[in-house]
Write an enzyme that holds these catalytic residues in place. Structure first.
Site, PDB file in Angstrom:
ATOM      1  N   ILE A 215       0.854  -1.058  -0.294  1.00  0.00           N
ATOM      2  CA  ILE A 215       0.120  -0.003   0.139  1.00  0.00           C
ATOM      3  C   ILE A 215       0.707   1.288   0.085  1.00  0.00           C
ATOM      4  O   ILE A 215       0.539   2.311   0.176  1.00  0.00           O
ATOM      5  CB  ILE A 215      -1.008   0.057   1.213  1.00  0.00           C
ATOM      6  CG1 ILE A 215      -0.138  -0.257   2.527  1.00  0.00           C
ATOM      7  CG2 ILE A 215      -1.973  -0.921   0.774  1.00  0.00           C
ATOM      8  CD1 ILE A 215       0.560   0.566   3.376  1.00  0.00           C
TER       9      ILE A 215
ATOM     10  N   ARG B  98       4.281   2.270  -2.373  1.00  0.00           N
ATOM     11  CA  ARG B  98       4.626   2.736  -3.549  1.00  0.00           C
ATOM     12  C   ARG B  98       5.059   1.284  -4.565  1.00  0.00           C
ATOM     13  O   ARG B  98       5.756   0.606  -4.118  1.00  0.00           O
ATOM     14  CB  ARG B  98       5.835   3.814  -3.814  1.00  0.00           C
ATOM     15  CG  ARG B  98       5.350   4.999  -3.264  1.00  0.00           C
ATOM     16  CD  ARG B  98       4.464   5.923  -4.210  1.00  0.00           C
ATOM     17  NE  ARG B  98       3.966   7.242  -3.715  1.00  0.00           N
ATOM     18  CZ  ARG B  98       3.100   7.517  -2.990  1.00  0.00           C
ATOM     19  NH1 ARG B  98       2.337   6.450  -2.517  1.00  0.00           N
ATOM     20  NH2 ARG B  98       3.047   8.712  -2.756  1.00  0.00           N
TER      21      ARG B  98
ATOM     22  N   GLU C   6       1.380   3.421 -12.730  1.00  0.00           N
ATOM     23  CA  GLU C   6       0.010   3.586 -12.764  1.00  0.00           C
ATOM     24  C   GLU C   6      -0.514   4.438 -13.915  1.00  0.00           C
ATOM     25  O   GLU C   6       0.099   5.531 -14.177  1.00  0.00           O
ATOM     26  CB  GLU C   6      -0.188   3.999 -11.318  1.00  0.00           C
ATOM     27  CG  GLU C   6       0.117   3.179 -10.255  1.00  0.00           C
ATOM     28  CD  GLU C   6      -0.212   3.729  -8.735  1.00  0.00           C
ATOM     29  OE1 GLU C   6      -0.774   4.923  -8.640  1.00  0.00           O
ATOM     30  OE2 GLU C   6       0.224   3.017  -7.822  1.00  0.00           O
TER      31      GLU C   6
ATOM     32  N   HIS D 261      -5.087   2.055  -6.524  1.00  0.00           N
ATOM     33  CA  HIS D 261      -4.642   3.199  -5.621  1.00  0.00           C
ATOM     34  C   HIS D 261      -5.832   3.994  -4.756  1.00  0.00           C
ATOM     35  O   HIS D 261      -5.760   5.445  -4.755  1.00  0.00           O
ATOM     36  CB  HIS D 261      -3.747   4.084  -6.321  1.00  0.00           C
ATOM     37  CG  HIS D 261      -2.554   4.841  -5.541  1.00  0.00           C
ATOM     38  ND1 HIS D 261      -1.314   5.235  -6.211  1.00  0.00           N
ATOM     39  CD2 HIS D 261      -2.672   5.079  -4.418  1.00  0.00           C
ATOM     40  CE1 HIS D 261      -0.870   5.695  -5.273  1.00  0.00           C
ATOM     41  NE2 HIS D 261      -1.442   5.829  -4.019  1.00  0.00           N
TER      42      HIS D 261
END
Length: 312
Positions: free
Chosen positions: A229, A231, A260, A278
């Site tokens: 959770i 990077r 992402e 995210h």
């Protein structure tokens, strides 16, 4: 009348952008056709800047904003060139603490989801398979061993939740935390070898790039789960893909990725993986507090010359 002009480095959450627009004159940098020429000709025009962790702030913008402020929506600061900020006497703020609980909640939701196969079980029922098939077994979470990579504010909140499940907790980081009550493991491979669940909660950036390597994943083993959770850059994504495809780890719960919003296709439609877009800090309550902290940091700088929550 808006008297202070702020350089807006990228799009912001709608509510924050609207409120800032009522108090300041926002200029959207990304709409400039010739960015370099605009920056060259804009020195002295702005009282500061505002950005998000995903947009960052490079050295050329800090040079433009000499002696002012850059307020960042987000806790991650690896995209902010802090050396350039210091060199150009720019105050920088982020939005720490207010998102700790929601990110920790999400981390533990991923722990439960991958171990108990919650998402796979939902798909099993939704597809109408329950009347004719038996769903397989999951893995117990209570009483297991949780390794945390990075015992900062969020890591501590995750450890607190693990205590509610009677889990044994250890952590890894650059150095032991003098006030930590959990055992410190100086070697990440050893921590992975010990853990049933390895949760990544450290900052991104060059110092932690690919920290969770192929060797760490091998040590985690076929019965271990990876949760990230933090990077995407912290995990060697190619090594993770191999570990998932080869089933050399039990599974993974991921909220972040290297590129992402693009997710490797090898991770898709795989019942051993839970994928989120995210959203760890994505609650109404946390969003409101983060937005307010951006506003408060700007107000503090313009009132006193100091931000409230600098990085770190």
């Amino acid at each position: 009348m808006n008297t202070k002009k702020l350089l807006q480095i990228g799009p912001l959450p709608r509510g924050l952008e609207q409120r800032l627009g009522q108090r300041y004159d926002l200029h959207p940098l990304w709409t400039e056709p010739d960015r370099a020429r605009f920056l060259e000709n804009s020195k002295g025009r702005f009282a500061g800047g505002v950005t998000m962790s995903r947009h960052g702030c490079p050295a050329d913008i800090f040079s433009l904003l000499q002696g002012t402020v850059v307020a960042c929506f987000g806790v991650g600061y690896e995209g902010l060139d802090l050396e350039a900020a210091k060199h150009h006497d720019v105050q920088v703020s982020t939005t720490p603490n207010v998102l700790n609980d929601c990110v920790a909640d999400c981390a533990f939701a991923l722990v439960l989801s991958v171990a108990r196969r919650i998402v796979a079980a939902d798909r099993f029922v939704q597809k109408g398979r329950w009347p004719t098939e038996a769903f397989g077994l999951g893995t117990r979470v209570s009483g297991k061993k949780l390794g945390i990579v990075g015992l900062g504010r969020i890591g501590r909140a995750i450890a607190l939740r693990a205590g509610g499940f009677g889990m044994d907790v250890r952590y890894h980081g650059p150095r032991p935390r003098p006030d930590a009550t959990y055992p410190f493991e100086p070697d990440l491979i050893s921590l992975a070898n010990w853990a049933d669940f390895l949760v990544v909660a450290c900052p991104g950036g060059d110092r932690t790039r690919n920290l969770v390597s192929a060797d760490v994943l091998r040590a985690l083993g076929a019965e271990g789960y990876l949760i990230n959770i933090a990077r995407g850059s912290i995990v060697d994504e190619e090594a993770l893909l191999q570990a998932i495809v080869n089933q050399s780890i039990a599974g993974a719960g991921l909220d972040v990725y290297q590129h992402e919003p693009h997710v490797p296709p090898q991770l898709l439609d795989n019942d051993r993986v839970v994928l989120l877009p995210h959203i760890a800090a994505g609650t109404r309550e946390t969003r409101a507090e983060m937005e307010k902290l951006v506003e408060d940091n700007l107000e503090s700088f313009f009132r006193s010359g100091k931000v409230l929550t600098p990085p770190g």
